[in-house]
Design an enzyme around this catalytic site. Structure first.
Site, PDB file in Angstrom:
ATOM      1  N   SER A  38       0.837  -1.190   0.000  1.00 47.03           N
ATOM      2  CA  SER A  38       0.000   0.000   0.000  1.00 47.03           C
ATOM      3  C   SER A  38       0.880   1.252   0.000  1.00 47.03           C
ATOM      4  O   SER A  38       2.081   1.171  -0.221  1.00 47.03           O
ATOM      5  CB  SER A  38      -0.950  -0.016   1.199  1.00 47.03           C
ATOM      6  OG  SER A  38      -1.917   1.004   1.087  1.00 47.03           O
ATOM      7  N   LYS A  41      -0.426   7.373   0.860  1.00 46.66           N
ATOM      8  CA  LYS A  41      -1.579   8.123   0.353  1.00 46.66           C
ATOM      9  C   LYS A  41      -2.901   7.516   0.808  1.00 46.66           C
ATOM     10  O   LYS A  41      -3.968   8.120   0.652  1.00 46.66           O
ATOM     11  CB  LYS A  41      -1.521   8.205  -1.169  1.00 46.66           C
ATOM     12  CG  LYS A  41      -0.416   9.111  -1.667  1.00 46.66           C
ATOM     13  CD  LYS A  41      -0.273   9.029  -3.177  1.00 46.66           C
ATOM     14  CE  LYS A  41       0.824   9.918  -3.696  1.00 46.66           C
ATOM     15  NZ  LYS A  41       2.116   9.736  -3.085  1.00 46.66           N
ATOM     16  N   LYS A  53      -6.219   2.350  -2.588  1.00 44.45           N
ATOM     17  CA  LYS A  53      -5.256   1.625  -1.746  1.00 44.45           C
ATOM     18  C   LYS A  53      -5.793   1.461  -0.322  1.00 44.45           C
ATOM     19  O   LYS A  53      -5.575   0.430   0.319  1.00 44.45           O
ATOM     20  CB  LYS A  53      -3.893   2.314  -1.740  1.00 44.45           C
ATOM     21  CG  LYS A  53      -3.096   2.065  -2.998  1.00 44.45           C
ATOM     22  CD  LYS A  53      -2.844   0.593  -3.182  1.00 44.45           C
ATOM     23  CE  LYS A  53      -1.684   0.309  -4.095  1.00 44.45           C
ATOM     24  NZ  LYS A  53      -1.326  -1.120  -4.084  1.00 44.45           N
ATOM     25  N   ASN A  80       7.386   7.444  -0.471  1.00 42.12           N
ATOM     26  CA  ASN A  80       7.972   7.643  -1.787  1.00 42.12           C
ATOM     27  C   ASN A  80       9.279   6.855  -1.824  1.00 42.12           C
ATOM     28  O   ASN A  80      10.180   7.132  -1.043  1.00 42.12           O
ATOM     29  CB  ASN A  80       8.216   9.143  -2.000  1.00 42.12           C
ATOM     30  CG  ASN A  80       8.526   9.475  -3.420  1.00 42.12           C
ATOM     31  OD1 ASN A  80       9.561   9.074  -3.940  1.00 42.12           O
ATOM     32  ND2 ASN A  80       7.647  10.219  -4.057  1.00 42.12           N
ATOM     33  N   VAL A  81       9.360   5.871  -2.690  1.00 44.99           N
ATOM     34  CA  VAL A  81      10.551   5.026  -2.769  1.00 44.99           C
ATOM     35  C   VAL A  81      11.540   5.670  -3.734  1.00 44.99           C
ATOM     36  O   VAL A  81      11.254   5.839  -4.922  1.00 44.99           O
ATOM     37  CB  VAL A  81      10.208   3.591  -3.207  1.00 44.99           C
ATOM     38  CG1 VAL A  81      11.457   2.717  -3.206  1.00 44.99           C
ATOM     39  CG2 VAL A  81       9.138   2.984  -2.297  1.00 44.99           C
ATOM     40  N   ARG A  85      10.497   4.134 -10.520  1.00 50.13           N
ATOM     41  CA  ARG A  85       9.723   4.751 -11.583  1.00 50.13           C
ATOM     42  C   ARG A  85       8.634   5.687 -11.038  1.00 50.13           C
ATOM     43  O   ARG A  85       8.340   6.703 -11.624  1.00 50.13           O
ATOM     44  CB  ARG A  85       9.095   3.650 -12.430  1.00 50.13           C
ATOM     45  CG  ARG A  85       8.518   4.100 -13.715  1.00 50.13           C
ATOM     46  CD  ARG A  85       8.054   2.950 -14.542  1.00 50.13           C
ATOM     47  NE  ARG A  85       7.937   1.747 -13.715  1.00 50.13           N
ATOM     48  CZ  ARG A  85       7.215   0.703 -14.015  1.00 50.13           C
ATOM     49  NH1 ARG A  85       6.547   0.687 -15.121  1.00 50.13           N
ATOM     50  NH2 ARG A  85       7.164  -0.333 -13.242  1.00 50.13           N
ATOM     51  N   THR A 105       0.664  20.609  -5.198  1.00 46.04           N
ATOM     52  CA  THR A 105      -0.770  20.620  -4.919  1.00 46.04           C
ATOM     53  C   THR A 105      -1.119  21.578  -3.792  1.00 46.04           C
ATOM     54  O   THR A 105      -2.117  22.283  -3.847  1.00 46.04           O
ATOM     55  CB  THR A 105      -1.253  19.199  -4.555  1.00 46.04           C
ATOM     56  OG1 THR A 105      -0.813  18.300  -5.555  1.00 46.04           O
ATOM     57  CG2 THR A 105      -2.759  19.138  -4.470  1.00 46.04           C
TER      58      THR A 105
END
Length: 172
Positions: A38, A41, A53, A80-81, A85, A105
């Site tokens: 998951s 977010k 998710k 955030n990995v 990608r 945002t």
């Protein structure tokens, strides 16, 4: 994130229907453990990715508590990995490369970050200790996106022929 917003039905199909199908198949095939991947977010979701998710986590938890099989169902929640990608870094660099703006945002927005090794170790640890129904979360550093943008402008603007001051943020 963008793909989910552009095609919500596909996000529902993958993240919700796909999770349910995995659960059914795992029970049918007597799989010992299922670890759902998951995202941060899923906490107070405001978009399609987070919402679907969150529902995938709820499906996993429901299976953990309501199925009669021996299959153990748990989730891991990523931030955030880095160097993947889906990471935010390539998007920001592309925006700098194109002269900006860097889209944001919300001005107060922050992100959790983890390495690929962190992600792999979280999955392996969850697989070893899961009892069923848990959502495992790694303690990750939290970075204000505005600070990240400023650092990346300093690093990349001159590489693409710009001054950092030329690259402006844009609230979307």
């Amino acid at each position: 994130v963008d793909r989910c917003e552009l095609d919500p039905y596909e996000a529902i199909t993958v993240n919700i229907t796909g999770t349910k199908n995995i659960c059914k198949s795992a029970i049918r095939e007597s799989v010992s453990k299922v670890i759902n991947i998951s995202t941060d977010k899923a906490v107070n979701p405001i978009g399609v990715l987070g919402s679907t998710k969150l529902l995938s986590e709820k499906l996993i938890a429901a299976e953990a508590f309501h199925n009669k099989s021996k299959t153990i169902f748990s989730s891991v929640r990523f931030g955030n990995v880095l160097h993947t990608r889906g990471s935010i870094f390539p998007k920001i660099e592309d925006q700098i490369k194109n002269g900006g703006p860097i889209t944001l945002t919300e001005k107060r927005m922050k992100r959790f970050f983890m390495t690929k090794d962190d992600a792999i170790n979280l999955i392996i640890s969850a697989t070893m200790i899961a009892k069923g129904g848990e959502t495992f979360v790694l303690k990750m550093p939290l970075i204000r996106l505005e600070d990240l943008f400023d650092s990346m402008k300093q690093m990349f603007a001159s590489k693409y022929g710009y001054k950092p001051s030329q690259i402006k943020p844009k609230i979307i």
